[in-house]
Design an enzyme around this catalytic site. Structure first.
Site, PDB file in Angstrom:
ATOM      1  N   TYR A  78      12.766  31.715   5.071  1.00 31.55           N
ATOM      2  CA  TYR A  78      11.480  32.380   5.295  1.00 31.55           C
ATOM      3  C   TYR A  78      11.265  32.744   6.755  1.00 31.55           C
ATOM      4  CZ  TYR A  78       9.732  31.195   0.620  1.00 31.55           C
ATOM      5  OH  TYR A  78       9.530  31.110  -0.725  1.00 31.55           O
ATOM      6  N   LYS A 115       0.837  -1.209   0.000  1.00 30.47           N
ATOM      7  CA  LYS A 115       0.000   0.000   0.000  1.00 30.47           C
ATOM      8  C   LYS A 115       0.871   1.258   0.000  1.00 30.47           C
ATOM      9  CE  LYS A 115      -0.408  -0.250   5.058  1.00 30.47           C
ATOM     10  NZ  LYS A 115      -1.246  -0.813   6.146  1.00 30.47           N
TER      11      LYS A 115
HETATM   12  C1  LIG Z   1      -0.401  -1.816   6.903  1.00 31.08           C
HETATM   13  C2  LIG Z   1      -0.893  -3.106   7.429  1.00 31.08           C
HETATM   14  C3  LIG Z   1      -0.007  -4.196   7.637  1.00 31.08           C
HETATM   15  C4  LIG Z   1       1.504  -4.078   7.530  1.00 31.08           C
HETATM   16  O1  LIG Z   1       2.036  -3.699   8.782  1.00 31.08           O
HETATM   17  P1  LIG Z   1       3.635  -3.580   9.014  1.00 31.08           P
HETATM   18  O2  LIG Z   1       3.756  -3.141  10.422  1.00 31.08           O
HETATM   19  O3  LIG Z   1       4.102  -2.527   8.064  1.00 31.08           O
HETATM   20  O4  LIG Z   1       4.232  -4.900   8.726  1.00 31.08           O
HETATM   21  C5  LIG Z   1      -0.557  -5.414   7.993  1.00 31.08           C
HETATM   22  N1  LIG Z   1      -1.884  -5.566   8.163  1.00 31.08           N
HETATM   23  C6  LIG Z   1      -2.761  -4.534   8.017  1.00 31.08           C
HETATM   24  C7  LIG Z   1      -4.209  -4.765   8.258  1.00 31.08           C
HETATM   25  C8  LIG Z   1      -2.294  -3.281   7.663  1.00 31.08           C
HETATM   26  O5  LIG Z   1      -3.149  -2.253   7.529  1.00 31.08           O
END
Ligand SMILES: *Cc1c(COP(=O)(O)O)cnc(C)c1O
Length: 368
Positions: free
Chosen positions: A264, A38
């Protein structure tokens, strides 16, 4: 590797493979591995990462939203893709692209059944999420009977897996809470299997869960951050290799006299002679203003150069008074050492936030 001449995010596929193999070595042969890609594969490059890993023993990919899954299908990814948080408005697209939804309440469940029926689906794979303490998304154990009744009324879907998510798997001070979550997922699974009459895949662990709770690996584990090179402690980090290195270059060097200001709002006022270097990366690239005014630093010729004044949209100025450097020299924002976790700590945040924040305008350079 020639020195960079612009801001780039290098993605090291050898490091990716190493992390993948390390995670594989921490699970048994019977446990499947889902790789979470993701948010552009945690800010790297989802298409490249998924395409590369598709050649190894990855069982599933996961994304958060439907459009992320569509992008993977467009890039030729054929493995199953779990969409962790789809919205009903996208269910038709999701079905057309063979993406598999996580359903977490009756609103999402009912509208998916409707969509799957409308699209004439038979046994379309769905994943049911249960809440065991994170209190973010998920059904409760008491919903199982109603889920079952609804499943009986339709042949359009089939439950491929049931799963839950741990709230504090990285924190061993919260071990008791996590063990409770594991216990409650066991209880949910037993009740689900008994009620529905078949056993879907069961999964619960994210990266820290994989490392800290081997007894809870079940049928599949879901790794995101570990794949990209971070564990849950300095000790675990040693086993992983960050895949991304954020590099830039010195555009200009200024000499600042005592009493002059930099940037800035004239936020930095010099009380002595100094030299600053201007770097082409700013808050629009993901380096937030919280890194400004002496908090964050970049590395130039092996030495730390702290951010002077406010972070601009496209630039930062850093203190190079004591660093032997010139215009055109390479700058490391984070990489293997210091890594994104160290960089994030300078602004009181975590590796996840800084790596996913690196904006799409920065060129990704894949190192094979
Ligand atoms: C993002 C996510 C993961 C991955 O978690 P990590 O800590 O990055 O390994 C796993 N399960 C769900 C439901 C998630 O939203």
């Amino acid at each position: 590797m020639p020195k960079t001449q612009e801001t780039v995010l290098e993605i090291d596929l050898k490091a990716l493979q190493h992390n993948f193999e390390y995670l594989k070595s921490r699970i048994t042969k019977n446990t499947k591995l889902l790789v979470v890609v993701k948010a552009y594969a945690y800010g790297s490059d989802a298409q490249e990462i998924a395409n590369y890993l598709q050649n190894f023993e990855v069982d599933y990919f996961a994304v958060a939203y439907t459009n992320e899954g569509v992008a993977l299908r467009d890039a030729g990814i054929t493995k199953p893709i779990l969409v962790l948080h789809p919205q009903p408005i996208n269910y038709k697209t999701l079905i057309e692209r063979c993406l598999e939804p996580s359903l977490y309440n009756f609103k999402s469940f009912n509208s998916f059944l409707e969509a799957a029926t409308l699209e004439n689906q038979k046994n379309y794979p769905i994943h049911i999420k249960f809440n065991t303490g994170l209190n973010r998304l998920g059904f409760n154990e008491t919903d199982i009977l109603t889920i079952h009744e609804k499943l009986l009324q339709s042949t359009s879907v089939k439950v491929t897996s049931i799963f839950s998510h741990l709230a504090a798997s990285e924190d061993l001070n919260e071990k008791e809470f996590t063990l409770n979550q594991i216990q409650s997922f066991h209880s949910i699974s037993e009740k689900f299997i008994e009620t529905v009459g078949y056993k879907p895949m069961l999964h619960l662990c994210n990266t820290s869960g994989i490392l800290n709770f081997p007894e809870a690996h079940l049928d599949m584990v879901r790794s995101g951050i570990g794949i990209y090179g971070f564990g849950n402690s300095e000790k675990e980090n040693k086993h992983f290799r960050p895949i991304a290195t954020l590099k830039s270059v010195i555009s200009q060097i200024h000499t600042i006299e005592k009493g002059e200001t930099v940037g800035y709002n004239r936020a930095f006022k010099s009380d002595k002679f100094m030299r600053t270097a201007t770097i082409p990366i700013g808050h629009a690239d993901g380096i937030g203003r919280q890194y400004g005014n002496g908090k964050g630093f970049v590395t130039i010729n092996g030495k730390p150069a702290y951010i002077v004044g406010n972070v601009c949209m496209d630039m930062i100025m850093v203190n190079v008074t004591d660093i032997d450097c010139q215009e055109g020299d390479e700058v490391i924002v984070f990489g293997k050492q210091p890594n994104a976790s160290h960089f994030a700590q300078s602004a009181n945040t975590i590796s996840y936030e800084i790596i996913t924040a690196i904006s799409q305008r920065i060129k990704r350079l894949i190192i094979k």
